[in-house]
Design a protein around this motif. Structure first.
Motif, PDB file in Angstrom:
ATOM      1  N   LEU A  32       0.643  -1.425  -0.177  1.00  0.00           N
ATOM      2  CA  LEU A  32      -0.058  -0.088  -0.043  1.00  0.00           C
ATOM      3  C   LEU A  32       0.697   1.370   0.018  1.00  0.00           C
ATOM      4  O   LEU A  32       0.358   2.206  -0.398  1.00  0.00           O
ATOM      5  CB  LEU A  32      -0.824   0.205   1.259  1.00  0.00           C
ATOM      6  CG  LEU A  32      -2.017  -1.109   1.127  1.00  0.00           C
ATOM      7  CD1 LEU A  32      -2.630  -0.989   2.688  1.00  0.00           C
ATOM      8  CD2 LEU A  32      -2.918  -0.881  -0.018  1.00  0.00           C
ATOM      9  N   CYS A  33       2.095   1.107   0.197  1.00  0.00           N
ATOM     10  CA  CYS A  33       3.277   2.206   0.437  1.00  0.00           C
ATOM     11  C   CYS A  33       3.043   3.167  -0.599  1.00  0.00           C
ATOM     12  O   CYS A  33       3.494   2.626  -2.052  1.00  0.00           O
ATOM     13  CB  CYS A  33       4.257   1.918   0.781  1.00  0.00           C
ATOM     14  SG  CYS A  33       5.255   3.315   1.102  1.00  0.00           S
ATOM     15  N   THR A  34       2.682   4.096  -0.963  1.00  0.00           N
ATOM     16  CA  THR A  34       2.703   5.271  -2.110  1.00  0.00           C
ATOM     17  C   THR A  34       3.550   6.304  -1.835  1.00  0.00           C
ATOM     18  O   THR A  34       3.669   7.327  -2.479  1.00  0.00           O
ATOM     19  CB  THR A  34       1.211   5.868  -2.467  1.00  0.00           C
ATOM     20  OG1 THR A  34       0.755   6.354  -1.169  1.00  0.00           O
ATOM     21  CG2 THR A  34       0.463   4.479  -3.040  1.00  0.00           C
ATOM     22  N   THR A  35       4.381   6.230  -0.754  1.00  0.00           N
ATOM     23  CA  THR A  35       5.374   7.414  -0.341  1.00  0.00           C
ATOM     24  C   THR A  35       6.822   7.230  -1.049  1.00  0.00           C
ATOM     25  O   THR A  35       7.151   6.081  -1.027  1.00  0.00           O
ATOM     26  CB  THR A  35       5.677   7.353   1.241  1.00  0.00           C
ATOM     27  OG1 THR A  35       4.173   8.024   1.789  1.00  0.00           O
ATOM     28  CG2 THR A  35       6.525   8.489   1.399  1.00  0.00           C
ATOM     29  N   TYR A  36       7.142   8.131  -1.775  1.00  0.00           N
ATOM     30  CA  TYR A  36       8.480   8.006  -2.641  1.00  0.00           C
ATOM     31  C   TYR A  36       9.149   8.802  -2.055  1.00  0.00           C
ATOM     32  O   TYR A  36       8.912  10.330  -1.426  1.00  0.00           O
ATOM     33  CB  TYR A  36       8.142   8.409  -3.814  1.00  0.00           C
ATOM     34  CG  TYR A  36       7.076   7.320  -4.638  1.00  0.00           C
ATOM     35  CD1 TYR A  36       7.703   6.746  -5.681  1.00  0.00           C
ATOM     36  CD2 TYR A  36       5.796   7.705  -4.783  1.00  0.00           C
ATOM     37  CE1 TYR A  36       6.729   5.811  -6.334  1.00  0.00           C
ATOM     38  CE2 TYR A  36       4.933   6.835  -5.436  1.00  0.00           C
ATOM     39  CZ  TYR A  36       5.211   5.867  -6.406  1.00  0.00           C
ATOM     40  OH  TYR A  36       4.986   5.220  -7.008  1.00  0.00           O
ATOM     41  N   THR A 115      10.062   2.312 -11.235  1.00  0.00           N
ATOM     42  CA  THR A 115       8.882   2.995 -10.301  1.00  0.00           C
ATOM     43  C   THR A 115       9.612   4.228  -9.921  1.00  0.00           C
ATOM     44  O   THR A 115      10.597   4.274  -9.170  1.00  0.00           O
ATOM     45  CB  THR A 115       9.042   1.975  -9.198  1.00  0.00           C
ATOM     46  OG1 THR A 115       8.002   0.839  -9.874  1.00  0.00           O
ATOM     47  CG2 THR A 115       7.979   2.547  -8.057  1.00  0.00           C
ATOM     48  N   GLU A 219       3.520   9.409 -12.415  1.00  0.00           N
ATOM     49  CA  GLU A 219       3.808   8.401 -11.353  1.00  0.00           C
ATOM     50  C   GLU A 219       3.636   7.053 -12.103  1.00  0.00           C
ATOM     51  O   GLU A 219       2.764   6.766 -12.761  1.00  0.00           O
ATOM     52  CB  GLU A 219       2.717   8.361 -10.331  1.00  0.00           C
ATOM     53  CG  GLU A 219       2.746   7.315  -9.466  1.00  0.00           C
ATOM     54  CD  GLU A 219       2.105   6.896  -8.320  1.00  0.00           C
ATOM     55  OE1 GLU A 219       0.646   7.433  -8.312  1.00  0.00           O
ATOM     56  OE2 GLU A 219       2.072   6.324  -7.390  1.00  0.00           O
ATOM     57  N   THR A 221       4.107   2.998 -11.603  1.00  0.00           N
ATOM     58  CA  THR A 221       4.368   1.750 -10.772  1.00  0.00           C
ATOM     59  C   THR A 221       4.320   0.617 -11.627  1.00  0.00           C
ATOM     60  O   THR A 221       4.403   0.624 -12.879  1.00  0.00           O
ATOM     61  CB  THR A 221       3.274   1.691  -9.861  1.00  0.00           C
ATOM     62  OG1 THR A 221       2.047   1.368 -10.275  1.00  0.00           O
ATOM     63  CG2 THR A 221       3.065   2.986  -9.160  1.00  0.00           C
ATOM     64  N   SER A 226       0.177   7.093 -14.032  1.00  0.00           N
ATOM     65  CA  SER A 226      -0.828   8.278 -13.940  1.00  0.00           C
ATOM     66  C   SER A 226      -0.028   9.406 -14.320  1.00  0.00           C
ATOM     67  O   SER A 226       1.096   9.555 -14.157  1.00  0.00           O
ATOM     68  CB  SER A 226      -1.060   8.704 -12.458  1.00  0.00           C
ATOM     69  OG  SER A 226      -2.176   7.286 -11.780  1.00  0.00           O
ATOM     70  N   ASP A 249       3.292  11.625  -1.741  1.00  0.00           N
ATOM     71  CA  ASP A 249       2.459  10.610  -1.889  1.00  0.00           C
ATOM     72  C   ASP A 249       1.458  10.865  -2.803  1.00  0.00           C
ATOM     73  O   ASP A 249       0.492  11.519  -2.384  1.00  0.00           O
ATOM     74  CB  ASP A 249       1.913  10.475  -0.429  1.00  0.00           C
ATOM     75  CG  ASP A 249       0.935   9.416  -0.331  1.00  0.00           C
ATOM     76  OD1 ASP A 249       0.495   8.488  -1.577  1.00  0.00           O
ATOM     77  OD2 ASP A 249       0.306   9.028   0.607  1.00  0.00           O
ATOM     78  N   SER A 251      -1.159   9.544  -4.142  1.00  0.00           N
ATOM     79  CA  SER A 251      -2.588   9.094  -3.690  1.00  0.00           C
ATOM     80  C   SER A 251      -3.210  10.169  -2.946  1.00  0.00           C
ATOM     81  O   SER A 251      -4.484   9.974  -3.107  1.00  0.00           O
ATOM     82  CB  SER A 251      -2.394   7.926  -3.028  1.00  0.00           C
ATOM     83  OG  SER A 251      -2.210   7.877  -1.311  1.00  0.00           O
TER      84      SER A 251
END
Ligand SMILES: *[C@@H]1O[C@H](CO)[C@@H](O)[C@H](O)[C@H]1NC(C)=O
Ligand SMILES: *[C@@H]1O[C@H](CO)[C@@H](O)[C@H](O)[C@H]1NC(C)=O
Ligand SMILES: *[C@@H]1O[C@H](CO)[C@@H](O)[C@H](O)[C@H]1NC(C)=O
Ligand SMILES: CC(=O)N[C@H]1CO[C@H](CO)[C@@H](O)[C@@H]1O
Length: 327
Positions: A32-36, A115, A219, A221, A226, A249, A251
């Protein structure tokens, strides 16, 4: 007192629970991690140092001559103003119709990305009849074998346009997707790709420039790509985008302008690690096709116009405030 059987089933259930918990704690958060984390914050000469000037023959057959960095410096086609970087085409030379095309740039990042998130803070983009600017992500071959993400691309000042994927065969997009833009085609391996019109005339060309530009972000992944756009005066631009910091993030950024999921497209075989490419060509396969050029209301023929009207290209430049990359 607990007998052995009930202890054993308790133990089994406990193990299952422990497994489930460790799955939740260890596997889910990373899924679930969407932090870069920021890996580059490129301005001024650092921006230029991150790119190579490609001097190849134009793969899309434009009326262009891609110059190297020393030539660009000598001819003032590249300049740095504080943090800002300006990349422009020649706007002083009348071209010999039998000679090379108009001097311009094709910059390719030294690094490749899979990514990642990239945020382009753009103050100005190339405009004028015959222009075909692009910010894309592509592999080394300049073909679409490793996939290509067109973040911004358009021709002859026509707006709003166009974020797209180009791939090898067997990659399509679902009709209905969570995005604010409008799908123009779902087969990413077709000639025009699976493009999405961005639902804002200020996303491209003169209206974009009049606004003072804005922000594009991509983004990528393993399961989706997106593309986001905010014009300069858009109050909804996330602070993570307008004031890029150590982490992002996406998201939290709202619905993207264009969204490309991997449902009917195996990303692992269609997308290789990509370079970021920033280019400006003239005419060529898209901008210069008779139908496209004349439909845009531009005068003469594309090649004649580009050859004979250098001053028409004084607005044919990108001006970047910053490029931030997160991985
Ligand atoms: C970002 O940095 C933090 C702290 O150093 C680290 O724990 C985390 O794994 C990093 N995230 C990514 C996606 O590399
Ligand atoms: C097309 O892609 C799907 C997965 O997206 C795969 O199952 C199928 O085998 C592929 N077909 C061909 C002809 O490559
Ligand atoms: C495009 O227009 C030019 C000038 O009118 C003409 O010479 C040329 O043959 C046309 N090309 C095509 C492919 O129709
Ligand atoms: C408004 C506008 O110019 N939209 C164009 C964007 O690009 C697609 C694909 O070339 C055209 O079909 C649209 O007309």
């Amino acid at each position: 007192m607990m007998n052995w059987n009930s202890f054993s089933s308790f133990a089994t259930r406990f193990l299952h629970l422990a497994w489930a918990l460790s799955y939740l704690l260890l596997v889910m958060p990373s899924a679930l991690c969407t932090t870069y984390n920021r890996t580059s914050s490129l301005v001024a000469y650092q921006f230029l140092d991150a790119f190579t000037w490609q001097t190849i023959a134009d793969p899309v057959h434009g009326r262009v001559n891609y110059v190297n960095y020393p030539t660009a410096q000598q001819d003032s086609l590249v300049s740095v103003h504080g943090d800002r970087v300006v990349l422009r085409a020649d706007s002083t030379t009348t071209l010999d119709p039998t000679g090379p095309g108009r001097n311009s740039f094709r910059l390719v990042s030294n690094e490749r990305y899979t990514t990642h998130v990239a945020i382009f803070d753009i103050a100005h983009m190339p405009q004028g009849c015959g222009t075909w600017p692009a910010i894309s992500e592509i592999d080394d071959t300049s073909s679409t074998a490793g996939g290509k993400i067109d973040i911004i691309e358009g021709v002859n000042d026509q707006t709003p346009n166009l974020s797209s994927l180009h791939t090898s065969a067997n990659c399509t997009m679902p009709d209905s997707r969570m995005m604010t833009g409008e799908a123009q085609g779902d087969d990413c391996s077709s000639g025009s790709g699976c493009g999405v019109d961005i639902d804002d005339p200020a996303s491209y060309g003169p209206p974009f420039n009049t606004m003072g530009g804005g922000w594009y972000a991509v983004e990528r992944t393993a399961t989706y790509i997106s593309i986001f756009f905010w014009k300069r005066n858009d109050a909804s631009v996330p602070r993570q985008v307008s004031h890029p910091g150590r982490t992002v993030d996406p998201s939290t950024w709202g619905i993207p302008a264009a969204y490309f999921p991997n449902i009917d497209c195996d990303f692992s075989t269609h997308f290789s690690p990509h370079h970021i490419m920033i280019s400006l060509t003239f005419c060529g396969d898209w901008a210069g096709s008779n139908a496209t050029y004349s439909a845009s209301g531009c005068p003469s023929t594309c090649v004649d116009f580009v050859n004979q009207n250098p001053s028409a290209f004084s607005g044919a430049y990108f001006e970047f405030n910053r490029l931030s990359i997160y991985q």
